[in-house]
Design a protein around this motif. Structure first.
Motif, PDB file in Angstrom:
ATOM      1  N   PHE A  79       0.786  -1.293   0.049  1.00  0.00           N
ATOM      2  CA  PHE A  79      -0.073  -0.155   0.124  1.00  0.00           C
ATOM      3  C   PHE A  79       0.794   1.235  -0.044  1.00  0.00           C
ATOM      4  CE2 PHE A  79      -3.190  -2.851   1.336  1.00  0.00           C
ATOM      5  CZ  PHE A  79      -4.432  -2.677   0.910  1.00  0.00           C
ATOM      6  N   GLY A  80       2.313   1.294   0.370  1.00  0.00           N
ATOM      7  CA  GLY A  80       2.953   2.208   0.261  1.00  0.00           C
ATOM      8  C   GLY A  80       3.408   2.676   1.571  1.00  0.00           C
ATOM      9  N   LYS A  81       4.439   3.338   1.521  1.00  0.00           N
ATOM     10  CA  LYS A  81       5.219   3.944   2.964  1.00  0.00           C
ATOM     11  C   LYS A  81       4.124   4.767   3.688  1.00  0.00           C
ATOM     12  CE  LYS A  81       9.178   5.974   4.973  1.00  0.00           C
ATOM     13  NZ  LYS A  81      10.497   6.745   4.777  1.00  0.00           N
ATOM     14  N   ARG A 185      -2.210  10.566   1.394  1.00  0.00           N
ATOM     15  CA  ARG A 185      -1.299  11.097   2.572  1.00  0.00           C
ATOM     16  C   ARG A 185       0.262  11.624   2.233  1.00  0.00           C
ATOM     17  NH1 ARG A 185      -3.966  10.119   7.073  1.00  0.00           N
ATOM     18  NH2 ARG A 185      -2.058  10.542   8.314  1.00  0.00           N
ATOM     19  N   PHE A 186       0.448  12.562   2.704  1.00  0.00           N
ATOM     20  CA  PHE A 186       1.884  13.151   2.368  1.00  0.00           C
ATOM     21  C   PHE A 186       2.422  13.762   3.889  1.00  0.00           C
ATOM     22  CE2 PHE A 186       4.506  16.841   1.400  1.00  0.00           C
ATOM     23  CZ  PHE A 186       5.651  16.138   0.672  1.00  0.00           C
ATOM     24  N   ALA A 224       6.140  13.745  -5.183  1.00  0.00           N
ATOM     25  CA  ALA A 224       6.228  15.411  -4.905  1.00  0.00           C
ATOM     26  C   ALA A 224       4.955  16.060  -5.335  1.00  0.00           C
ATOM     27  CB  ALA A 224       7.547  15.957  -5.458  1.00  0.00           C
ATOM     28  N   LEU A 225       4.459  15.647  -6.790  1.00  0.00           N
ATOM     29  CA  LEU A 225       3.140  16.133  -7.017  1.00  0.00           C
ATOM     30  C   LEU A 225       1.821  15.885  -6.154  1.00  0.00           C
ATOM     31  CD1 LEU A 225       3.322  15.032 -10.861  1.00  0.00           C
ATOM     32  CD2 LEU A 225       3.911  17.407  -9.678  1.00  0.00           C
ATOM     33  N   ASP A 226       2.093  14.848  -5.657  1.00  0.00           N
ATOM     34  CA  ASP A 226       0.838  14.408  -4.300  1.00  0.00           C
ATOM     35  C   ASP A 226       1.159  15.227  -3.421  1.00  0.00           C
ATOM     36  OD1 ASP A 226       0.026  12.100  -6.052  1.00  0.00           O
ATOM     37  OD2 ASP A 226       1.121  10.759  -4.570  1.00  0.00           O
ATOM     38  N   GLY A 227       2.174  15.720  -2.924  1.00  0.00           N
ATOM     39  CA  GLY A 227       2.228  16.669  -1.948  1.00  0.00           C
ATOM     40  C   GLY A 227       1.934  18.083  -2.174  1.00  0.00           C
ATOM     41  N   ILE A 228       2.182  18.401  -3.493  1.00  0.00           N
ATOM     42  CA  ILE A 228       1.814  19.726  -4.210  1.00  0.00           C
ATOM     43  C   ILE A 228       0.150  20.079  -3.802  1.00  0.00           C
ATOM     44  CG2 ILE A 228       1.787  21.484  -5.728  1.00  0.00           C
ATOM     45  CD1 ILE A 228       4.503  20.567  -6.431  1.00  0.00           C
ATOM     46  N   TYR A 300     -11.813  12.296  -6.109  1.00  0.00           N
ATOM     47  CA  TYR A 300     -12.608  11.047  -6.435  1.00  0.00           C
ATOM     48  C   TYR A 300     -12.085  10.067  -5.540  1.00  0.00           C
ATOM     49  CZ  TYR A 300     -13.705   6.689  -9.121  1.00  0.00           C
ATOM     50  OH  TYR A 300     -13.971   5.548  -9.535  1.00  0.00           O
ATOM     51  N   LEU A 301     -10.774   9.659  -5.150  1.00  0.00           N
ATOM     52  CA  LEU A 301     -10.277   8.655  -4.383  1.00  0.00           C
ATOM     53  C   LEU A 301     -10.760   9.006  -2.875  1.00  0.00           C
ATOM     54  CD1 LEU A 301      -6.750   8.483  -5.976  1.00  0.00           C
ATOM     55  CD2 LEU A 301      -8.486   6.859  -6.114  1.00  0.00           C
ATOM     56  N   GLU A 302     -10.663  10.199  -2.416  1.00  0.00           N
ATOM     57  CA  GLU A 302     -11.226  10.587  -1.168  1.00  0.00           C
ATOM     58  C   GLU A 302     -12.572  10.253  -0.860  1.00  0.00           C
ATOM     59  OE1 GLU A 302      -9.226  11.415   1.419  1.00  0.00           O
ATOM     60  OE2 GLU A 302      -7.533  11.839   0.512  1.00  0.00           O
ATOM     61  N   THR A 303     -13.478  10.627  -1.994  1.00  0.00           N
ATOM     62  CA  THR A 303     -14.863  10.303  -1.889  1.00  0.00           C
ATOM     63  C   THR A 303     -15.130   8.655  -1.932  1.00  0.00           C
ATOM     64  OG1 THR A 303     -15.130  10.621  -4.286  1.00  0.00           O
ATOM     65  CG2 THR A 303     -15.505  12.493  -2.734  1.00  0.00           C
ATOM     66  N   LYS A 304     -14.513   7.848  -2.483  1.00  0.00           N
ATOM     67  CA  LYS A 304     -14.674   6.599  -2.400  1.00  0.00           C
ATOM     68  C   LYS A 304     -14.610   5.769  -1.092  1.00  0.00           C
ATOM     69  CE  LYS A 304     -12.277   5.192  -5.842  1.00  0.00           C
ATOM     70  NZ  LYS A 304     -11.649   4.451  -7.076  1.00  0.00           N
TER      71      LYS A 304
END
Length: 323
Positions: A79-81, A185-186, A224-228, A300-304
Motif C-alpha cells: 500500500f506504500g510507505k 497522505r503526505f 512530490a506532485l501528491d504533496g503539492i 474522487y479517491l477521497e470520496t470513495k
C-alpha cells in the motif's frame, strides 16, 4: 511507566531488518540505564513484502533478549510507505512515538538525544534533517531542493529542506496526525500542518546498510506532485491566471487583426504565427485541464472512502481487519 513506541515501515527489508533490530536493542538498553522507568515497543509494519521480511518479524516476537516488546502487522499487498506509517501510528501504544526506517538511514542512536530534548525542553516533537545529500545523484538533489522551495512558497505546510520521516513525537501530536485520516497522505506536509512545537536536529547523510532503495526518480516525482496537490491550491490559481492571460492576449490580437485589416486589407498573411498561437493556446488548455484533473482524481479517491490499508496478518489477531 512511560512507553516509547518505534514505528518501522518495512518493504523487502530482510537484509537490513535484523541489523536494525540489533541496533535498536542496543539503544533501548542504553536508554533504560539512563531512564529506568522507560519501556519500549517496536511496531513493525510489513508493507506487502515479497521476501523474508515477515518471517523475521515473526521470529523477533519470540526473541526474549530484545530490550523491547515486538508487535507486527502485515498488509494484504503493498500500500506504500505513507499507509505503513499511518498503520504503525494507529497500532502504537506509546506515550512517545518514533517513526524511522529499517534501512538504518535513520540512526536509532539519535533516540536518546531526541528523548532527552522532550524531557528537558518545551517541545512536542523532535524531527531530523540531513545536513547534506552526499552520495545522492546531483540531478536528484537539485530537484529535491527546488521542490522544498516551491511547496513552502505555495502552501501553509512548513516543510524543512532535507527533512526525514525520522522523528519522535509526544502522544498529543500523534493523535493529531491520526485525526487526519485522508486517503492521499503526505506525511511531511501533515507534520507541518498540524503544528506543535518542533525541535530540529541535523545529522550527516547515512547510506543504507543493505539492499537497494525503493524510491526511483519517477516515484519521488509523483510523490512530490501528491504533496503539492494535497497541501496547495496554487496550481489551480495558476490555471486560472493562464486562462485570464490568454483571454487578454486574444482580445488584444482581435483588435490588432481588425485594425490591420482595415488599414492594409491583408487578413491572410501571418499563417505561421497563427499556428504558433493555436499550438500555444492548445498546450495551455491541456495544462489547465491536467491540473484540474489531478485535483479531481484526488477528490474522487477521497470520496470513495476506501481503507488506507488492509491487514492480512498480525501478531495480535484482533487487529486483522480493514482500516
Amino acid at each position: 511507566m512511560p512507553l516509547l513506541s518505534a514505528v518501522v515501515p518495512c518493504f523487502n527489508e530482510e537484509d537490513s531488518l535484523p541489523l536494525f533490530l540489533s541496533e535498536l536493542d542496543k539503544v533501548c538498553k542504553k536508554m533504560r540505564d539512563e531512564w529506568p522507568d522507560l519501556s519500549f515497543e517496536a511496531v513493525l509494519v510489513d508493507d506487502g513484502s515479497s521476501d523474508g521480511t515477515l518471517t523475521i518479524m515473526r521470529n523477533a516476537v519470540s526473541n526474549a533478549e530484545y530490550g523491547f516488546h515486538v508487535r507486527w502487522i502485515s498488509f494484504s499487498r503493498n500500500f506504500g510507505k505513507e499507509a505503513a506509517l499511518y498503520a504503525g501510528l494507529r497500532h502504537s501504544h506509546g506515550d512517545y512515538v518514533a517513526t524511522l526506517d529499517a534501512d538504518m538511514q535513520d540512526p536509532p542512536s539519535l533516540l536518546p538525544q531526541m528523548y532527552s530534548i522532550l524531557q528537558t525542553e518545551d517541545y512536542d516533537n523532535v524531527a531530523t534533517r540531513r545536513q547534506d545529500r552526499k552520495g545522492e545523484p546531483p540531478i536528484r538533489s537539485w530537484f529535491a531542493h527546488r521542490f522544498y522551495n516551491l511547496i513552502n512558497h505555495i502552501s501553509n505546510a512548513d516543510i524543512v529542506d532535507g527533512a526525514r520521516d525520522f522523528r519522535l513525537m509526544k502522544r498529543p501530536m500523534v493523535d493529531a496526525v491520526l485525526s487526519m485520516c485522508e486517503y492521499n497522505r503526505f506525511s511531511k506536509g501533515i507534520y507541518g500542518w498540524v503544528g506543535f512545537k518542533t525541535k530540529w536536529i541535523s545529522y550527516e547523510n547515512v547510506d543504507r546498510v543493505a539492499g537497494n532503495t525503493k524510491w526511483s526518480f519517477l516515484k519521488l516525482f509523483a510523490y512530490a506532485l501528491d504533496g503539492i496537490v494535497a497541501f496547495s491550491t496554487a496550481p489551480l490559481v495558476l490555471a486560472s491566471l493562464i486562462g485570464v492571460l490568454l483571454c487578454v492576449v486574444a482580445f488584444v490580437l482581435v483588435i490588432f487583426i481588425v485594425v490591420r485589416t482595415l488599414m492594409f486589407g491583408d487578413p491572410v498573411a501571418g499563417w505561421p504565427s497563427l499556428i504558433c498561437a493555436i499550438t500555444f493556446i492548445g498546450g495551455a488548455q491541456l495544462l489547465s485541464v491536467g491540473i484540474l484533473g489531478q485535483y479531481l482524481a484526488k477528490t474522487y479517491l477521497e470520496t470513495k472512502r476506501r481503507p488506507i490499508y488492509i491487514v492480512r496478518l498480525s501478531s495480535e489477531p484482533e487487529n486483522n481487519a480493514q482500516k
